[in-house]
Design a protein around this motif. Structure first.
Motif, short mmCIF file in Angstrom:
data_model
loop_
_atom_site.label_atom_id
_atom_site.label_comp_id
_atom_site.label_asym_id
_atom_site.label_seq_id
_atom_site.Cartn_x
_atom_site.Cartn_y
_atom_site.Cartn_z
N LEU A 16 0.52 -1.48 -0.05
CA LEU A 16 -0.19 -0.18 -0.42
C LEU A 16 0.59 0.70 -0.11
CD1 LEU A 16 -2.86 1.17 0.58
CD2 LEU A 16 -2.41 0.92 2.33
N HIS A 17 0.94 2.40 -0.83
CA HIS A 17 1.26 3.36 -0.97
C HIS A 17 0.04 5.00 -1.23
CE1 HIS A 17 3.67 1.25 -2.82
NE2 HIS A 17 4.35 1.38 -3.03
N HIS A 18 0.80 5.85 -0.86
CA HIS A 18 -0.52 6.88 -0.65
C HIS A 18 0.77 8.24 -1.19
CE1 HIS A 18 1.95 8.36 2.03
NE2 HIS A 18 1.17 10.22 2.22
N TYR A 32 -4.59 6.53 -2.45
CA TYR A 32 -4.19 5.48 -1.99
C TYR A 32 -4.18 4.19 -3.21
CZ TYR A 32 -5.24 7.87 2.54
OH TYR A 32 -5.59 8.04 3.64
N TYR A 33 -3.03 3.89 -3.32
CA TYR A 33 -2.48 2.11 -4.30
C TYR A 33 -1.98 1.68 -4.08
CZ TYR A 33 1.56 5.14 -5.50
OH TYR A 33 2.80 5.63 -5.48
N GLY A 41 6.54 6.54 -0.35
CA GLY A 41 5.29 6.75 -0.42
C GLY A 41 4.46 5.51 0.41
N ALA A 42 5.84 4.17 0.89
CA ALA A 42 4.97 2.99 1.87
C ALA A 42 4.34 3.15 2.90
CB ALA A 42 5.49 1.72 1.18
N LEU A 43 3.29 2.89 2.90
CA LEU A 43 2.37 3.19 4.31
C LEU A 43 3.17 1.39 5.75
CD1 LEU A 43 -1.06 4.20 3.51
CD2 LEU A 43 1.00 5.73 4.20
N ASP A 44 2.86 1.75 6.51
CA ASP A 44 3.32 0.64 7.13
C ASP A 44 2.22 0.39 7.94
OD1 ASP A 44 5.78 1.50 7.74
OD2 ASP A 44 5.60 2.80 9.15
N LEU A 60 -6.76 -8.09 -8.43
CA LEU A 60 -5.96 -6.48 -7.50
C LEU A 60 -6.80 -6.73 -6.30
CD1 LEU A 60 -5.21 -4.89 -11.03
CD2 LEU A 60 -3.82 -6.23 -9.73
N PRO A 61 -5.40 -5.99 -5.07
CA PRO A 61 -6.55 -5.05 -4.93
C PRO A 61 -6.96 -3.49 -4.33
CG PRO A 61 -3.94 -5.24 -3.73
CD PRO A 61 -4.54 -6.42 -4.90
N LEU A 62 -7.91 -3.95 -3.40
CA LEU A 62 -8.50 -2.38 -3.25
C LEU A 62 -8.45 -2.31 -2.55
CD1 LEU A 62 -11.23 -3.65 -5.55
CD2 LEU A 62 -9.85 -2.14 -6.36
N LEU A 63 -8.97 -0.74 -2.01
CA LEU A 63 -9.26 0.12 -0.72
C LEU A 63 -10.51 0.89 -0.66
CD1 LEU A 63 -7.23 0.34 1.89
CD2 LEU A 63 -6.65 2.58 1.08
#
Length: 67
Positions: A16-18, A32-33, A41-44, A60-63
């Motif tokens: 996950l990135h933002h 968010y992607y 830009g990776a999120l923890d 593919l994953p979706l948020l």
């Protein structure tokens, strides 16, 4: 460590990135992607109020925002 999800269909790991995007009207939004590699830009952690789902056709994953 970046937040990751493993696709149930393909078994591939996505991170996950933002990023902040400025719109034509001057408003800033957060996008968010998911990407195949952890980079800038990776999120923890998963943002509060969101959940992860998966596209059944592509895997593919979706948020999505929680209802």
């Amino acid at each position: 460590m970046a937040f990751s999800v493993v696709s149930k269909k393909s078994g591939k790991t996505y991170f996950l990135h933002h990023r902040n995007q400025k719109l034509k009207g001057g408003q800033e939004v957060v996008l968010y992607y998911f990407a195949g590699e952890a980079g800038a830009g990776a999120l923890d952690a998963l943002p509060e109020g969101y959940e992860v789902s998966e596209n059944e056709k592509t895997g593919l994953p979706l948020l999505k925002k929680k209802k």
